[in-house]
Design a protein around this motif. Structure first.
Motif, mmCIF file in Angstrom:
data_model
loop_
_atom_site.group_PDB
_atom_site.id
_atom_site.type_symbol
_atom_site.label_atom_id
_atom_site.label_comp_id
_atom_site.label_asym_id
_atom_site.label_seq_id
_atom_site.Cartn_x
_atom_site.Cartn_y
_atom_site.Cartn_z
ATOM 1 N N UNK A 44 173.419 66.505 -36.531
ATOM 2 C CA UNK A 44 173.562 66.607 -37.985
ATOM 3 C C UNK A 44 172.239 66.231 -38.623
ATOM 4 N N UNK A 45 171.684 67.148 -39.442
ATOM 5 C CA UNK A 45 170.461 66.846 -40.179
ATOM 6 C C UNK A 45 170.761 66.944 -41.670
ATOM 7 N N UNK A 46 170.241 65.998 -42.424
ATOM 8 C CA UNK A 46 170.498 65.912 -43.865
ATOM 9 C C UNK A 46 169.183 65.906 -44.623
ATOM 10 N N UNK A 47 169.030 66.824 -45.561
ATOM 11 C CA UNK A 47 167.818 66.871 -46.374
ATOM 12 C C UNK A 47 167.978 66.009 -47.623
ATOM 13 N N UNK A 48 166.958 65.207 -47.893
ATOM 14 C CA UNK A 48 166.873 64.431 -49.131
ATOM 15 C C UNK A 48 165.628 64.934 -49.850
ATOM 16 N N UNK A 49 165.805 65.953 -50.683
ATOM 17 C CA UNK A 49 164.686 66.673 -51.291
ATOM 18 C C UNK A 49 164.099 65.861 -52.440
ATOM 19 N N UNK A 50 164.704 65.970 -53.587
ATOM 20 C CA UNK A 50 164.435 65.052 -54.687
ATOM 21 C C UNK A 50 165.829 64.594 -55.119
ATOM 22 N N UNK A 51 166.078 64.398 -56.383
ATOM 23 C CA UNK A 51 167.439 64.067 -56.784
ATOM 24 C C UNK A 51 167.842 62.649 -56.437
ATOM 25 N N UNK A 99 159.977 65.341 -44.806
ATOM 26 C CA UNK A 99 160.350 66.521 -45.603
ATOM 27 C C UNK A 99 159.273 66.857 -46.633
ATOM 28 N N UNK A 100 158.108 66.207 -46.484
ATOM 29 C CA UNK A 100 156.985 66.509 -47.363
ATOM 30 C C UNK A 100 156.793 65.499 -48.467
ATOM 31 N N UNK A 101 155.671 65.651 -49.153
ATOM 32 C CA UNK A 101 155.350 64.740 -50.262
ATOM 33 C C UNK A 101 156.086 65.129 -51.540
ATOM 34 N N UNK A 102 155.964 66.392 -51.939
ATOM 35 C CA UNK A 102 156.490 66.819 -53.236
ATOM 36 C C UNK A 102 157.536 67.925 -53.127
ATOM 37 N N UNK A 103 157.991 68.224 -51.907
ATOM 38 C CA UNK A 103 159.002 69.276 -51.683
ATOM 39 C C UNK A 103 158.453 70.651 -52.067
ATOM 40 N N UNK A 104 157.370 71.026 -51.391
ATOM 41 C CA UNK A 104 156.716 72.311 -51.628
ATOM 42 C C UNK A 104 156.893 73.192 -50.394
ATOM 43 N N UNK A 105 157.312 74.445 -50.558
ATOM 44 C CA UNK A 105 157.511 75.333 -49.406
ATOM 45 C C UNK A 105 156.239 75.521 -48.591
ATOM 46 N N UNK A 106 156.401 75.695 -47.289
ATOM 47 C CA UNK A 106 155.266 75.855 -46.377
ATOM 48 C C UNK A 106 154.835 77.310 -46.296
ATOM 49 N N UNK A 107 154.422 77.859 -47.437
ATOM 50 C CA UNK A 107 153.812 79.189 -47.501
ATOM 51 C C UNK A 107 152.483 79.025 -48.223
ATOM 52 N N UNK A 108 151.459 79.681 -47.719
ATOM 53 C CA UNK A 108 150.094 79.442 -48.191
ATOM 54 C C UNK A 108 149.527 80.685 -48.866
#
Length: 253
Positions: A44-51, A99-108
């Motif tokens: 089970x993996x749980x994302x804590x994005x912002x919020x 899950x990253x610093x600012x929740x930015x997608x990994x597309x460049x």
């Protein structure tokens, strides 16, 4: 040495375009690698994005002794000191990953986005997102993370390569339980009822007003009764799930 990218990812990441070759983001689907010990193991993996902090979900996991891997952003860690304190009090159950610093997608690239969320303008910014996210997790928990999951869980080929160079393993999944905490309780329950040994579940613990906690509570209780054993990603290895390669199952989180 940089690892070779899976064939399915390479095939999806490069698509013909009238102007040449265009990078296209992909969603990585993984399952647990074959285990030496027999048993119905799942993760089970749980994302804590912002919020916010979904205390009902975490309380359920603690009460039922269900381990989980939490992917937390620096934003979430800074905004939820109470939630962080609960997690830190139960590091026997919870593994906190990057899950990253600012929740930015990994597309460049300029103008690139996933589900309307802008990506990174260049490699330097991507590196900062990954590195600073990792530093925040280590500062918060005292344990350096080794897994990375980007915002939206989508990546382009260049981002995958750079994340690998930074020493992180990318955490894919095989079952999307809650569509970024937008699904209704019954939908979540149905999806979890179809879980099989080796699956990696993704859900979200940053939206307490959603149905995620209610749906997961019912679905995970069912899986426990069915004899499944939960493991954290720091205890296992993942392998590509070819059955779902290329399928787009993850909505905006």
């Amino acid at each position: 040495m940089m690892k070779l990218l899976p064939i399915a990812i390479l095939a999806l990441a490069f698509a013909p375009h009238s102007g040449g070759v265009e990078l296209r983001p992909v969603e990585i689907h993984d399952q647990l690698a074959l285990q030496a010990e027999p048993g119905k193991k799942i993760a089970l993996t749980l994302d804590a994005c912002s919020g916010k902090f979904d205390s009902n979900m975490i309380d359920f996991l603690i009460k039922n002794r269900i381990p989980a891997t939490i992917f937390a952003t620096k934003k979430w860690l800074n905004r939820n000191p109470l939630g962080l304190s609960v997690i830190k009090a139960h590091l026997d159950l919870f593994d906190v990953e990057n899950h990253g610093e600012k929740h930015i997608p990994a597309v460049i690239g300029a103008g690139k986005s996933v589900y309307g969320i802008p990506g990174e303008p260049d490699v330097v910014h991507l590196r900062r997102e990954v590195i600073e996210g990792g530093k925040a997790v280590e500062k918060a928990t005292g344990i350096a993370p080794h897994w990375y999951r980007s915002a939206t869980a989508e990546y382009d080929a260049q981002a995958i390569s750079e994340i690998d160079k930074l020493g992180y393993k990318i955490a894919g999944f095989s079952v999307n339980a809650d569509d970024g905490a937008t699904s209704k309780q019954r939908t979540i329950e149905k999806r979890l009822a179809r879980v099989k040994a080796g699956d990696v579940i993704i859900a979200h613990m940053n939206k307490p007003a959603s149905d995620s906690a209610k749906g997961l509570s019912v679905g995970l209780a069912y899986l426990l009764k069915a004899g499944f054993t939960f493991v954290r990603l720091d205890q296992v290895k993942l392998q590509e799930s070819p059955a779902k390669a290329g399928r787009n199952l993850h909505r905006k989180s």
